[in-house]
Design a protein around this motif. Structure first.
Motif, PDB file in Angstrom:
ATOM      1  N   THR A   1     -44.644 -47.627  49.107  1.00  0.00           N
ATOM      2  CA  THR A   1     -44.551 -46.407  48.295  1.00  0.00           C
ATOM      3  C   THR A   1     -45.464 -46.496  47.090  1.00  0.00           C
ATOM      4  O   THR A   1     -45.358 -45.689  46.171  1.00  0.00           O
ATOM      5  CB  THR A   1     -43.110 -46.209  47.787  1.00  0.00           C
ATOM      6  OG1 THR A   1     -42.749 -47.373  47.041  1.00  0.00           O
ATOM      7  CG2 THR A   1     -42.136 -46.014  48.919  1.00  0.00           C
ATOM      8  N   VAL A   2     -46.340 -47.454  47.116  1.00  0.00           N
ATOM      9  CA  VAL A   2     -47.141 -47.724  45.922  1.00  0.00           C
ATOM     10  C   VAL A   2     -47.925 -46.496  45.475  1.00  0.00           C
ATOM     11  O   VAL A   2     -48.027 -46.213  44.286  1.00  0.00           O
ATOM     12  CB  VAL A   2     -48.074 -48.920  46.207  1.00  0.00           C
ATOM     13  CG1 VAL A   2     -49.169 -49.009  45.173  1.00  0.00           C
ATOM     14  CG2 VAL A   2     -47.261 -50.204  46.210  1.00  0.00           C
TER      15      VAL A   2
ATOM     16  N   GLU B   1     -47.201 -43.380  45.663  1.00  0.00           N
ATOM     17  CA  GLU B   1     -46.360 -42.409  44.955  1.00  0.00           C
ATOM     18  C   GLU B   1     -46.023 -42.909  43.543  1.00  0.00           C
ATOM     19  O   GLU B   1     -46.151 -42.190  42.562  1.00  0.00           O
ATOM     20  CB  GLU B   1     -45.052 -42.191  45.714  1.00  0.00           C
ATOM     21  CG  GLU B   1     -45.208 -41.427  47.002  1.00  0.00           C
ATOM     22  CD  GLU B   1     -43.989 -41.571  47.891  1.00  0.00           C
ATOM     23  OE1 GLU B   1     -43.970 -42.486  48.723  1.00  0.00           O
ATOM     24  OE2 GLU B   1     -43.054 -40.766  47.736  1.00  0.00           O
ATOM     25  N   ALA B   2     -45.600 -44.150  43.455  1.00  0.00           N
ATOM     26  CA  ALA B   2     -45.187 -44.677  42.160  1.00  0.00           C
ATOM     27  C   ALA B   2     -46.379 -44.837  41.223  1.00  0.00           C
ATOM     28  O   ALA B   2     -46.260 -44.655  40.014  1.00  0.00           O
ATOM     29  CB  ALA B   2     -44.475 -46.012  42.341  1.00  0.00           C
TER      30      ALA B   2
END
Lengths: 363, 337
Positions: free
Chosen positions: B328-329, B331-332
């Protein structure tokens, strides 16, 4: 402030939050990480990555000083025995001061505000209530303040209900109870505000607190931005793992069940705390004892604890206006996304029942 | 009859398993030698188990012992075991015997040349349900075996004294090499043959895997092994024959379940070993009996070569698990960068 010259020390990297900080710093910014764990056995998750891992108990000043050598920043996620934790936090802060660390990010909790209701901003008073977890977190914040006065750059984060992959308290435990057909408080007892924040949002806030100069000397609420009730969260989770919505039936019957199991829960905790070794010896040597203990554990796990009633009915909300204004924090993971990711993790790790084709459990 | 025995490596497994069992054996406890490169650790072990001698290098005791138990971190097994075999000292080695098939084969050859016992502590072979499965399969009571499944996992809490398995500079081999050494050995032992790997997935990302899935096939049989250090799996096995299906808990001491075409029934076991502490006594008694020439060891090193070959084959064809919650990198990071 963040750079790739000096590693960031993650204290408590074997835990739910620390583990994800390690994973995201490594993948997100390419910042070298030094991950510290109290026991090697808790390095399993972070050990999947090519990170530097060191043994560091915050009760051991020498270990802390060694772990701090050459680091640019510190994320303090460790927690344990409340008495050890406060003194250990002072040890971390002192070592950081001596090592000339650029920034310490201290993980506190929304619980420092006490049992208040309503909208709670960061300038609300911190209230001790005799609960050791809460009181020790307040004492640790006070220690941070004293080191800020001595010139250490510290940022305090107060996360709310942090859920997601590897969350034992707010994800796996609930999922296991749902799968086991256990009970939750009834609909009217779950109308409190949930204050859910997905783990990756918290880690993004930690990165911002490490990096932004405005974070120094300040405390920030870290929350999601939706005002879900606990009833909504539990139902979202139930649906995401392929189960029907929660039964909204008699709250009275559930309260009776909770009250009936409460003495069993308390007794089991006290007995296990005091006599863990002999009990484990009996468990290992007797199939009958194993069945009995598993049975009691199952009843406890499937029944809501009295503390859940207090939490699930509490109407409190922690806005993130300050983190948004000073750090640029924005929640990127609405509950729909966070719960779906959590469900995929739960499925992969076998929390939703046995893998396809496996026997259901010990015979 | 006395035996001068050295326990090399005084970490978690030695302290929980080998040393307590040896300390209770008359004729052995009086001559016990403990060895560990960590001087504090070895001194503690000497005191706790009343060993007659302590050393910080196994080479100091090669000529002074009649048997050795090797319980150092697995990446050092091959070198330490070979040193003892060259001196014709019988060895019980912790599993896995070695981290490569070539090393393991060399050890088996060396033991044959020296004419001494080389046994491996694959303890699952002492567990009642696992033994029952072997007996029933070999006796043909389930018919031709069509499917084998093992699901073994628990949240890892072994009191390790070294972190050599994990992270940067670690071995890069985790739950498969550890728990898989048991599970794949069970399969080879049950089937009497080594199946081929059809797929292997794990979650290592430059370090050591914590969750793994092995799929295999061979001799008309397919199977799967799920392993985890991160969560509790059912800890069960299922062996499906074309006549009956046998299901059991890996740690079940008293019963297995047998399901035929018409009915399913619980079958009571009457094992010699009824608890984990008793397993260690049996393992030590088995090894000492082999050292004295009274019996063949329960797990001779040669027997574990097929499972070591399977492990090596798995690592050679590693595929990553899809883990959407991990990736999810992007998105974060949108908020941070």
């Amino acid at each position: 402030m963040l750079s790739s010259d000096r590693p960031i020390l993650i204290i408590g990297a074997g835990g739910f939050i620390g583990g994800r900080v390690v994973e995201m710093l490594q993948g997100l910014l390419g910042i070298p990480v030094r991950a510290s764990v109290r026991r090697w056995s808790s390095a399993v998750r972070i050990g999947r990555l090519p990170v530097e891992i060191v043994l560091c108990d915050i009760a051991d000043a020498d270990q802390v000083r060694r772990a701090m050598d050459g680091v640019g920043g510190v994320v303090h996620c460790a927690y344990g025995d409340p008495a050890v934790f406060v003194e250990g936090t002072r040890t971390v802060l002192q070592a950081a001061l001596e090592a000339g660390v650029d920034r310490v990010v201290h993980l506190s909790t929304m619980e420092v505000y006490g049992d208040v209701e309503g909208v709670v901003f960061e300038d609300a008073p911190l209230r001790k209530t005799g609960w050791s977890y809460r009181d020790s977190k307040i004492d640790a914040e006070l220690a941070c303040r004293s080191y800020m006065d001595r010139g250490l750059s510290v940022s305090i984060l107060r996360p709310t209900i942090v859920y997601g992959p590897f969350s034992r308290d707010w994800t796996a435990r609930f999922a296991e109870r749902l799968v086991a057909g256990g009970t939750f408080p009834g609909r009217e007892d779950c109308q409190g505000t949930c204050n859910l924040v997905y783990i990756d949002d918290l880690v993004a806030a930690i990165v911002l607190a490490l990096d932004r100069k405005e974070a120094a000397g300040a405390a920030f609420n870290v929350n999601g931005e939706e005002r879900l009730t606990w009833w909504q969260y539990l139902n979202d989770l139930s649906r995401a793992i392929g189960l029907p919505p929660l039964n909204g039936g008699s709250s009275f019957a559930r309260r009776v069940r909770c009250a009936a199991v409460a003495p069993v829960r308390t007794t089991a905790r006290v007995v296990l705390d005091r006599f863990r070794d002999p009990i484990m010896a009996v468990y290992q040597s007797s199939p009958t004892a194993q069945r009995l203990m598993r049975g009691v554990e199952g009843v406890i796990r499937r029944t809501p604890a009295p503390a859940e009633y207090r939490l699930f009915t509490r109407k409190v909300f922690l806005p993130v206006d300050k983190a948004r204004a000073l750090l640029g924090y924005r929640s990127q993971f609405p509950a729909s996304r966070g719960v779906a990711l959590s469900a995929s993790w739960l499925r992969h790790h076998g929390f939703l029942g046995v893998p396809e084709g496996a026997p259901a459990g010990p015979l | 009859m006395s035996v001068r025995i050295a326990v090399v490596g005084c970490g978690a497994i030695a302290r929980a398993f080998h040393l307590p069992a040896l300390a209770a054996v008359p004729g052995v406890s009086d001559h016990l030698i403990v060895v560990d490169h960590d001087s504090r650790r070895v001194a503690t072990a000497q005191q706790e188990f009343r060993a007659s001698r302590a050393a910080t290098d196994h080479r100091e005791v090669l000529h002074d012992v009649e048997a050795a138990i090797v319980a150092v971190p697995q990446e050092f097994h091959a070198d330490v075991v070979m040193d003892f075999l060259r001196e014709r000292v019988p060895v019980l080695c912790e599993k896995p015997l070695a981290t490569t098939l070539a090393q393991a084969t060399a050890l088996v050859t060396a033991a044959d040349v020296a004419g001494v016992v080389l046994a491996v502590n694959n303890t699952r072979r002492f567990y009642p349900a696992v033994r029952a499965a072997r007996e029933w399969i070999q006796a043909g009571r389930l018919g031709t075996i069509r499917r084998v499944e093992i699901h073994e996992g628990t949240s890892f809490n072994w009191p390790l004294t070294s972190g050599s398995t994990f992270g940067r500079g670690g071995t890069g081999k985790g739950v498969l090499q550890d728990v898989g050494a048991h599970a794949l050995d069970m399969i080879c032992w049950w089937l009497g043959a080594r199946p081929s790997i059809t797929r292997y997935q794990d979650d290592a990302m430059g370090g050591s895997e914590a969750v793994a899935r092995v799929e295999f096939a061979g001799a008309g049989c397919t199977g799967v092994v799920d392993l985890s250090w991160l969560s509790r799996l059912p800890n069960t096995f299922r062996v499906v024959g074309d006549e009956d299906t046998l299901e059991g808990g890996i740690l079940a001491w008293d019963a297995v379940r047998l399901t035929g075409r018409r009915r399913s029934r619980k079958v009571r076991l009457r094992p010699e070993v009824r608890s984990f502490p008793r397993v260690r006594d049996h393992v030590i008694a088995d090894f000492l009996g082999a050292v004295r020439g009274e019996r063949r060891p329960a797990v001779p090193a040669k027997d574990v070569l097929p499972s070591i070959a399977m492990i090596e084959e798995c690592y050679g064809r590693r595929e990553p698990f899809p883990m959407p919650w991990f990736d999810t990198v992007s998105e974060a990071s949108s908020v941070v960068l």
